[in-house]
Design a protein around this motif. Structure first.
Motif, PDB file in Angstrom:
ATOM      1  N   ILE A  90      66.986  76.501   2.234  1.00 59.28           N
ATOM      2  CA  ILE A  90      65.925  76.622   1.248  1.00 59.28           C
ATOM      3  C   ILE A  90      66.329  77.739   0.297  1.00 59.28           C
ATOM      4  N   GLU A  92      65.527  79.937  -3.378  1.00 56.73           N
ATOM      5  CA  GLU A  92      64.601  80.337  -4.435  1.00 56.73           C
ATOM      6  C   GLU A  92      65.338  80.307  -5.779  1.00 56.73           C
ATOM      7  N   SER A 141      55.667  74.769  -9.535  1.00 56.16           N
ATOM      8  CA  SER A 141      56.335  75.795  -8.722  1.00 56.16           C
ATOM      9  C   SER A 141      55.680  76.002  -7.364  1.00 56.16           C
ATOM     10  N   PRO A 144      57.812  72.976  -2.705  1.00 49.93           N
ATOM     11  CA  PRO A 144      59.274  72.877  -2.809  1.00 49.93           C
ATOM     12  C   PRO A 144      59.727  71.497  -3.284  1.00 49.93           C
ATOM     13  N   GLN A 161      59.970  66.116  -5.620  1.00 49.69           N
ATOM     14  CA  GLN A 161      58.886  67.012  -5.213  1.00 49.69           C
ATOM     15  C   GLN A 161      58.335  66.655  -3.843  1.00 49.69           C
ATOM     16  N   LYS A 238      62.751  76.125  -4.076  1.00 50.53           N
ATOM     17  CA  LYS A 238      61.421  76.688  -4.362  1.00 50.53           C
ATOM     18  C   LYS A 238      61.518  77.458  -5.676  1.00 50.53           C
ATOM     19  N   LYS A 240      60.553  79.948  -8.658  1.00 48.40           N
ATOM     20  CA  LYS A 240      59.857  81.222  -8.773  1.00 48.40           C
ATOM     21  C   LYS A 240      59.643  81.538 -10.255  1.00 48.40           C
ATOM     22  N   ASN A 281      55.243  72.861   4.256  1.00 51.06           N
ATOM     23  CA  ASN A 281      55.792  73.558   3.094  1.00 51.06           C
ATOM     24  C   ASN A 281      55.513  75.058   3.155  1.00 51.06           C
ATOM     25  N   GLU A 285      58.267  78.095   3.128  1.00 50.28           N
ATOM     26  CA  GLU A 285      58.201  79.237   2.240  1.00 50.28           C
ATOM     27  C   GLU A 285      58.189  80.540   3.032  1.00 50.28           C
TER      28      GLU A 285
END
Length: 291
Positions: A90, A92, A141, A144, A161, A238, A240, A281, A285
């Motif tokens: 994952i 960012e 946003s 994820p 998405q 993800k 930001k 999700n 995160e």
């Protein structure tokens, strides 16, 4: 759906796993292409996974097209029983929404757009039922996105998405493609998000730009020295939201080779995800943020 097979000349087999994109279709495609790699089939020269399909290139002097087809069909049966979990990452990705560069570009191409009187992000917010652009950014946003394919242009990720289908953001592509798109533009076409790895033509709606390079053929950027392409199928992104100051700081850090993307290893389980999408999700995160 049973996979649909077709030949592309003498050297390719194209396999359509499903007619519509879903994480289930992607996982089946990934399972089969991984099985092709592991099987070590003589004559296979290239394996190209895509959103809900894949293509195999082979040497017909080593394996005949019919034999290649038979090998793939046998692997499809095994893929039906494959586990619904993968080891992945994952990541960012910072995004400067409503940046001046994509805004200037989209204004140059309004005659090619469905709504010449609004920006791309205003149009996307309206047709997806969001009252404001800020609400749209929160939706874009807030959950994820799954990298289902890398390619078309070198290093460009296609992103799906990770929400229920009824909540997925969907925006049509431009009526006619632009002849220019800034490098590292973040946008959407249909149900797929993307990051433009290089400057060039494009038809996706433009929402912002990331300061994080994802493709470096010279391999001079610190985190791209081992491989010039950052993303791989199965990665989870993800977004930001950032402001101009953080964008400028990140660009400076990249130039000084001080920037390192925020990445965490994670196990993604499709069955568990489907049981509680928002809860799953949130846990992803949490892993990203070290919780």
């Amino acid at each position: 759906m049973t996979a649909r097979y077709s030949f592309g000349g003498d050297e390719h087999v194209f396999v359509e796993v499903d007619e519509e994109m879903s994480l289930e279709a992607f996982f089946k495609s990934l399972s089969i292409t991984n099985a092709v790699k592991q099987a070590g089939i003589r004559g296979v020269t290239e394996i190209c996974p895509a959103n809900a399909s894949f293509q195999i290139k082979f040497d017909p002097d080593v394996i005949s097209p019919d034999d290649m087809l038979a090998e793939l069909k046998s692997l499809e049966a095994a893929a039906e029983k494959a586990e619904s979990r993968i080891q992945t990452r994952i990541i960012e990705v910072p995004v400067f929404y409503r940046d001046p560069w994509t805004t200037e570009t989209l204004m140059r191409f309004r005659e090619r757009h469905q709504d010449p009187n609004s920006t791309d992000i205003e149009y996307a917010a309206r047709i997806n039922g969001y009252a404001t652009v800020d609400d749209f950014i929160k939706a874009h946003s807030g959950a994820p996105w799954f990298v289902s394919m890398v390619g078309f242009v070198a290093g460009l990720p296609f992103l799906y998405q990770m929400v229920e289908r009824k909540r997925q953001i969907q925006v049509p592509k431009y009526l006619r493609p632009r002849t220019d798109t800034p490098k590292l533009t973040v946008g959407i076409g249909g149900c797929f998000g993307c990051i433009y790895s290089v400057r060039g033509a494009g038809g996706y709606q433009m929402f912002g730009i990331t300061p994080m390079p994802i493709y470096d053929p010279k391999q001079e950027i610190s985190y791209l020295r081992d491989f010039m392409v950052f993303f791989r199928p199965g990665d989870i992104v993800k977004w930001k939201p950032i402001d101009r100051a953080e964008y400028d700081d990140t660009v400076a850090a990249v130039a000084a080779n001080r920037y390192m993307p925020k990445v965490r290893e994670v196990t993604f389980d499709l069955d568990e995800f489907n049981k509680d999408i928002d809860g799953y999700n949130a846990r992803l995160e949490g892993v990203l943020n070290g919780h």
